[in-house]
Design a protein around this motif. Structure first.
Motif, short mmCIF file in Angstrom:
data_model
loop_
_atom_site.label_atom_id
_atom_site.label_comp_id
_atom_site.label_asym_id
_atom_site.label_seq_id
_atom_site.Cartn_x
_atom_site.Cartn_y
_atom_site.Cartn_z
N VAL A 1 8.02 73.01 33.71
CA VAL A 1 8.16 73.67 35.01
C VAL A 1 9.50 74.40 35.05
N LYS A 2 9.46 75.65 35.45
CA LYS A 2 10.68 76.41 35.63
C LYS A 2 10.91 76.63 37.12
N ASP A 3 12.09 76.29 37.57
CA ASP A 3 12.45 76.40 38.99
C ASP A 3 11.43 75.68 39.88
N GLY A 4 11.15 74.45 39.50
CA GLY A 4 10.21 73.65 40.29
C GLY A 4 10.81 73.18 41.60
N ARG A 5 9.98 73.14 42.64
CA ARG A 5 10.45 72.71 43.95
C ARG A 5 9.49 71.67 44.52
N HIS A 6 10.05 70.74 45.26
CA HIS A 6 9.20 69.79 46.00
C HIS A 6 8.95 70.41 47.37
N ALA A 7 7.75 70.92 47.57
CA ALA A 7 7.46 71.74 48.75
C ALA A 7 7.74 71.02 50.07
N VAL A 8 7.45 69.74 50.14
CA VAL A 8 7.61 68.99 51.40
C VAL A 8 9.10 68.82 51.72
N ILE A 9 9.88 68.43 50.71
CA ILE A 9 11.31 68.23 50.92
C ILE A 9 12.00 69.57 51.16
N GLU A 10 11.55 70.60 50.46
CA GLU A 10 12.11 71.94 50.68
C GLU A 10 11.90 72.38 52.13
#
Length: 548
Positions: A310-319
């Motif tokens: 994963v490149k520049d992965g984000r946790h959508a809920v925490i974001e």
């Protein structure tokens, strides 16, 4: 889905929140969402098709947002009447309410089909079967009105019955009117529509006339008035009897027509249900597209060899939560293969969130979602397991450590099934010596398994196990100490300052590299007594020398 990930884990990693957030317009789309299952390694082809279809839909929407608006409006017209179609297929006779609902939904289905034919959405599931014959059956006079009526044209017999019924009703109305007019002329009082006559007590002349009349009879009396009722004539009684008989004939004929309509609908029920299933799928695809746009998500590349990159992965809920607080999320790169990856780093370094991000992105990809990242390469796993290290089992009376071991027992048995195993702070619920030993045993066991396993730890010495990959949170090592001191002097919000400068990214660590002592530095900056800091640093140096 809970064979793939437990309900508790789905909630912990944020998957339940994502599914709850996904919008659906129809009960059929909601049903698809509630019964969703991941694509495992034996269905890679189906998963790629699902993602391809979502990509096609997104391309259409990005070019013309009105397509999404139009589809959304059409889907909003559907209610759940699948059971009525099943009843018709089982040769049961539908009532008029069901026929009304079916007509309404068939007309909505035809409107949607024609809308889709004009749209550029080239996806198989968006191609509905024609319902024109059923629509004509339920609207034989081509009125275009959504209300249902058993039309005369359904049956010549019904046409004749209703003609006779109308004739009788007209005759009855005429006779009733005639009798009322005669009585009104006789006593000077106009009867009510229901044939009742109210007479004041003091009006003796009218009371006497009515009392002598053979065409009325008294039915009630009050302190102030008498109530009389018009007696039907013999002719009227005959007509009313005929009318009741004709109404029974009408009901029988309508029953036969409902039976015919039900049979015809039953013969087409499979095609109708197929359309219903397609509507549920397109509703679900639309929901996934909306979610992908909101999260700025990308299509994951699905591969067969075990990996998670994963490149520049984000946790959508925490974001999303951080955005509401006015903070930003730091994307993280991840590159994992089968075997063990160890992650170390100071507290507040985001290790737990990174593990949850790995789990959530994997699960979303296997459910056919776009994922919150810049790029993602994912191989389907047979299960996802996440242990946060602070679970307790009140039901079984287990401590934090006991609950962790209970979970480990289960996942260790499944490690040969090529899953994704994520363990946060392994064995931290017991004393350091035993915790280190248990951690080492687990790492040695998992390192040669086909599962992708990631463990975070604070125990020293685990990273030198042969055959494991060691990642470390960058943390505060690139931040000048003087900068942190200045910021902490200005603001007493230690957490806010540390979060501002904390680098949550991961970097691969080689054996010869010295681990940064972020915890000592943070404690010192936050004002812990100097003698304690010195003693802690001395103890660490002595232990490192012993290990050498």
């Amino acid at each position: 889905m809970y064979n793939y990930i437990t309900e508790e884990n789905a909630k912990e990693i944020g998957l339940k929140h994502i599914l709850q957030k996904l919008p659906t317009q129809t009960p059929y789309g909601k049903e698809v969402k509630e019964n969703i299952n991941p694509y495992l390694s034996d269905r890679i082809k189906d998963l790629r098709k699902t993602l391809r279809d979502l990509g096609i839909f997104l391309e259409v929407v990005e070019k013309d947002y009105q397509v999404l608006r139009g589809l959304n409006n059409h889907l909003g017209e559907f209610i759940d009447i699948k059971s009525s179609f099943y009843r018709a297929r089982n040769h049961e006779i539908l009532n008029e309410v069901e026929l009304f609902e079916i007509k309404n939904q068939i007309m909505a289905m035809e409107k949607l089909r024609k809308f889709l034919r004009r749209s550029p959405i080239a996806i198989e599931v968006f191609q509905l079967l024609s319902m024109e014959k059923i629509e004509q059956l339920l609207d034989p006079e081509n009125t275009g009105v959504e209300t249902f009526y058993i039309y005369d044209v359904y049956s010549e017999e019904l046409t004749n019955i209703r003609r006779k019924k109308r004739e009788l009703e007209e005759k009855i109305t005429y006779l009733n009117k005639k009798i009322k007019e005669e009585i009104e002329e006789e006593i000077g009082i106009k009867p009510k529509l229901n044939g009742e006559i109210l007479v004041q007590r003091e009006n003796e002349q009218q009371i006497e006339k009515l009392g002598n009349s053979k065409r009325v009879h008294q039915i009630a009396e009050n302190i102030k008035f008498f109530i009389y009722k018009i007696k039907p004539s013999k002719e009227l009684k005959i007509l009313e009897t005929e009318l009741e008989d004709i109404k029974l004939l009408e009901e029988e004929e309508e029953f036969k027509i409902r039976q015919m309509l039900s049979e015809t609908i039953g013969e087409s029920a499979n095609d109708i249900v197929r359309n219903i299933d397609a509507i549920g799928q397109m509703d679900f695809i639309m929901g996934k597209a909306i979610l992908a746009l909101q999260m700025k998500a990308v299509k994951p590349k699905i591969v067969e060899e075990p990996m998670l990159r994963v490149k520049d992965g984000r946790h959508a809920v925490i974001e999303e939560k951080l955005k509401r607080q006015g903070s930003s999320y730091t994307p993280v790169d991840v590159s994992l293969e089968k075997g063990i990856t160890l992650i170390t780093g100071a507290n507040m370094g985001g290790k737990t969130i990174t593990l949850k991000m790995m789990a959530l992105i994997t699960a979303m990809a296997q459910l056919g979602f776009y994922v919150p990242a810049k790029e993602a390469i994912i191989s389907p796993v047979s299960f996802v397991y996440f242990s946060s290290g602070d679970q307790q089992s009140e039901e079984n009376g287990l401590s934090t450590f006991g609950a962790e071991i209970e979970g480990l027992k289960v996942v260790i048995e499944k490690a040969d099934d090529a899953g994704l195993i994520l363990i946060d702070e392994l064995a931290r619920g017991t004393n350091p010596l035993e915790g280190y030993g248990i951690s080492r045993g687990v790492l040695e066991y998992l390192k040669n398994k086909p599962s992708i396993s990631v463990v975070t730890t604070h125990f020293d010495g685990l990273s030198n196990i042969e055959g494991i990959k060691h990642l470390q949170v960058v943390g505060l090592k690139n931040v000048p100490v003087e900068t942190l001191k200045e910021q902490l002097q200005v603001s007493k919000d230690y957490k806010g300052v540390l979060e501002k400068y904390m680098d949550y990214r991961l970097e691969e660590k080689k054996e010869e590299e010295v681990s940064p002592k972020d915890a000592i530095m943070i404690a010192k900056l936050m004002g812990l007594k100097e003698e304690i800091i010195e003693e802690a640093s001395k103890s660490i140096r002595e232990r490192e020398e012993q290990n050498e």
